[in-house]
Design a protein around this motif. Structure first.
Motif, PDB file in Angstrom:
ATOM      1  N   THR A  23       0.627  -1.254  -0.149  1.00  0.00           N
ATOM      2  CA  THR A  23      -0.121  -0.007  -0.207  1.00  0.00           C
ATOM      3  C   THR A  23       0.791   1.229  -0.150  1.00  0.00           C
ATOM      4  O   THR A  23       1.630   1.422   0.763  1.00  0.00           O
ATOM      5  N   VAL A  24       0.620   2.089  -0.660  1.00  0.00           N
ATOM      6  CA  VAL A  24       1.198   3.565  -0.884  1.00  0.00           C
ATOM      7  C   VAL A  24       0.248   4.604  -0.146  1.00  0.00           C
ATOM      8  O   VAL A  24      -0.781   4.523  -0.207  1.00  0.00           O
ATOM      9  N   PHE A  25       0.923   5.290   0.878  1.00  0.00           N
ATOM     10  CA  PHE A  25       0.296   6.285   1.396  1.00  0.00           C
ATOM     11  C   PHE A  25       0.808   7.670   1.238  1.00  0.00           C
ATOM     12  O   PHE A  25       2.019   7.589   0.710  1.00  0.00           O
ATOM     13  N   LEU A  26       0.218   8.544   1.359  1.00  0.00           N
ATOM     14  CA  LEU A  26       0.594   9.886   1.464  1.00  0.00           C
ATOM     15  C   LEU A  26       1.313  10.430   2.774  1.00  0.00           C
ATOM     16  O   LEU A  26       0.363  10.187   3.785  1.00  0.00           O
ATOM     17  N   GLY A  76      -4.951   6.100  -5.715  1.00  0.00           N
ATOM     18  CA  GLY A  76      -6.207   6.751  -5.807  1.00  0.00           C
ATOM     19  C   GLY A  76      -6.139   7.670  -6.994  1.00  0.00           C
ATOM     20  O   GLY A  76      -4.995   7.923  -7.341  1.00  0.00           O
ATOM     21  N   ASP A  77      -7.375   8.013  -7.554  1.00  0.00           N
ATOM     22  CA  ASP A  77      -7.407   9.121  -8.667  1.00  0.00           C
ATOM     23  C   ASP A  77      -7.497  10.397  -7.835  1.00  0.00           C
ATOM     24  O   ASP A  77      -8.117  11.379  -8.819  1.00  0.00           O
ATOM     25  N   ARG A 100      -1.834   0.044 -10.571  1.00  0.00           N
ATOM     26  CA  ARG A 100      -3.134   0.467 -11.276  1.00  0.00           C
ATOM     27  C   ARG A 100      -3.630   1.731 -10.637  1.00  0.00           C
ATOM     28  O   ARG A 100      -3.337   2.111  -9.218  1.00  0.00           O
ATOM     29  N   ARG A 101      -4.291   2.537 -10.921  1.00  0.00           N
ATOM     30  CA  ARG A 101      -5.248   3.850 -10.698  1.00  0.00           C
ATOM     31  C   ARG A 101      -6.608   3.159 -10.339  1.00  0.00           C
ATOM     32  O   ARG A 101      -7.015   2.544 -11.294  1.00  0.00           O
ATOM     33  N   PRO A 129     -10.133  -1.657  -3.590  1.00  0.00           N
ATOM     34  CA  PRO A 129     -10.966  -2.763  -4.263  1.00  0.00           C
ATOM     35  C   PRO A 129     -10.112  -3.973  -4.385  1.00  0.00           C
ATOM     36  O   PRO A 129      -8.803  -3.915  -5.092  1.00  0.00           O
ATOM     37  N   PRO A 130     -10.478  -5.265  -4.373  1.00  0.00           N
ATOM     38  CA  PRO A 130      -9.694  -6.290  -4.287  1.00  0.00           C
ATOM     39  C   PRO A 130      -9.143  -6.892  -5.667  1.00  0.00           C
ATOM     40  O   PRO A 130      -8.334  -7.522  -5.697  1.00  0.00           O
TER      41      PRO A 130
END
Length: 363
Positions: A23-26, A76-77, A100-101, A129-130
């Protein structure tokens, strides 16, 4: 870009050096706090920075050391997701072909407050989403990094290990309190396991990190146990070798991501086939250099900073790299750091998300 694996590359090798997913966080980091914020008060921080976090810490650290890195993650977009994607793909050269976005999904955010060499974090986010088909088919790679979760098997680990990929694993805190190695099923597919001292001792039921490292080799070929300011030790169950090196003394600003940088340094040195003690020393150095900057991913050092430390801070002699390597713990680096000094094209965490980077190197 300096290629630290040039000496070991051969025809037919994978195009990708390291694959990882997560997971990428800000990350928004506040520094310069004298103490933890107190209830009912407002605290002003003397420093602040924003950068991609989470698995981006590891991906950036690997890429900055010259490894061809592939990351599978959801973005996220929103504006935060766009910033993280751009920072990784364009700023750091991380391959996001397997990422993926996700329309309508907002980026997870972590606020980190650093003080007294420690940190306190607050995070908000929702699971993506999985339907992550990218992570289900990892690219062929020399190595992979897996963050193990007790009781939750990650099928991709055994898949890549079956292809001959060398898997390096770390682990987080066991919230269940069981601390059972049987809950880490992927260890059987891993080459190296890199817990911290507290984790290692809890998993092995020992009261000494060195004993824990040796005990872990019954479950994984190579156990590396970080001991904070006391350094790091490692035991190789295949050869019986044991090594320990002290930590590198620096003034710490922010420890966010230091563990990821350590793993990246150790992985690189392992792929380059360095001796065990040199792998530990190099990983310790890269982690120490990272805590002098704030922000998890953008604090990771590159080769220019490693060279600067060797020449101007550490003061290692350079006349005879072979002899000096015997007198100095970091003398081995002079086999790599030859020639003139390199520029420093490294992005650093800045106070506001969205600043455009200048077209030339940042010096």
């Amino acid at each position: 870009m300096y290629d630290p694996l040039a000496a070991v590359r051969a025809t037919g090798d994978p195009d990708c050096d390291v694959y990882l997913t997560g997971t990428v966080f800000l990350d928004i980091v506040f520094t310069g706090l004298d103490s933890a914020p107190r209830r009912g008060t407002e605290t002003w921080a003397r420093g602040m920075g924003s950068s991609p976090g989470g698995v981006a810490n590891m991906a950036t650290a690997l890429a900055r050391l010259g490894l061809r890195t592939s990351l599978a993650a959801a973005f996220g977009d929103d504006v935060y997701g766009a910033y993280c994607w751009e920072a990784l793909a364009e700023g750091e050269g991380v391959d996001l072909a397997h990422s993926r976005r996700v329309p309508g999904w907002h980026s997870p955010v972590t606020v980190s407050m650093a003080y007294d060499g420690e940190r306190t974090m607050v995070t908000h986010g929702h699971d993506a989403p999985p339907e992550d088909t990218a992570a289900a088919d990892p690219p062929r790679s020399r190595a992979a990094v897996a963050s193990l979760v007790p009781g939750r098997r990650q099928e991709w680990v055994s898949r890549v290990a079956g292809r001959g990929t060398r898997v390096f694993a770390d682990v987080g805190w066991d919230e269940s309190g069981r601390w059972r190695l049987a809950d880490l099923a992927e260890l059987a597919d891993c080459e190296a396991f890199l817990p911290n001292a507290e984790e290692a001792m809890r998993y092995t039921g020992t009261d000494d990190p060195r004993a824990a490292a040796r005990a872990l080799t019954a479950h994984v070929p190579l156990a590396v146990v970080t001991m904070g300011p006391h350094g790091v030790c490692a035991a190789d169950g295949r050869t019986g070798e044991f090594a320990e090196v002290p930590g590198v003394r620096v003034e710490a600003l922010d420890p966010t991501g230091a563990g990821d940088v350590f793993t990246a340094g150790f992985l690189l040195a392992s792929l380059a086939d360095w001796p065990l003690a040199e792998r530990l020393a190099f990983a310790s150095l890269t982690a120490a250099l990272s805590v002098q900057e704030f922000g998890g991913s953008l604090s990771a050092p590159g080769w220019a900073e490693i060279e600067h430390w060797c020449r101007r801070v550490h003061g290692c002699p350079v006349q005879d790299p072979v002899a000096d390597a015997q007198r100095c713990r970091y003398g081995f680096l002079w086999r790599l750091l030859s020639g003139g000094e390199r520029p420093v094209p490294l992005r650093r965490a800045v106070p506001t998300v969205g600043f455009r980077q200048p077209s030339g190197p940042i010096v």
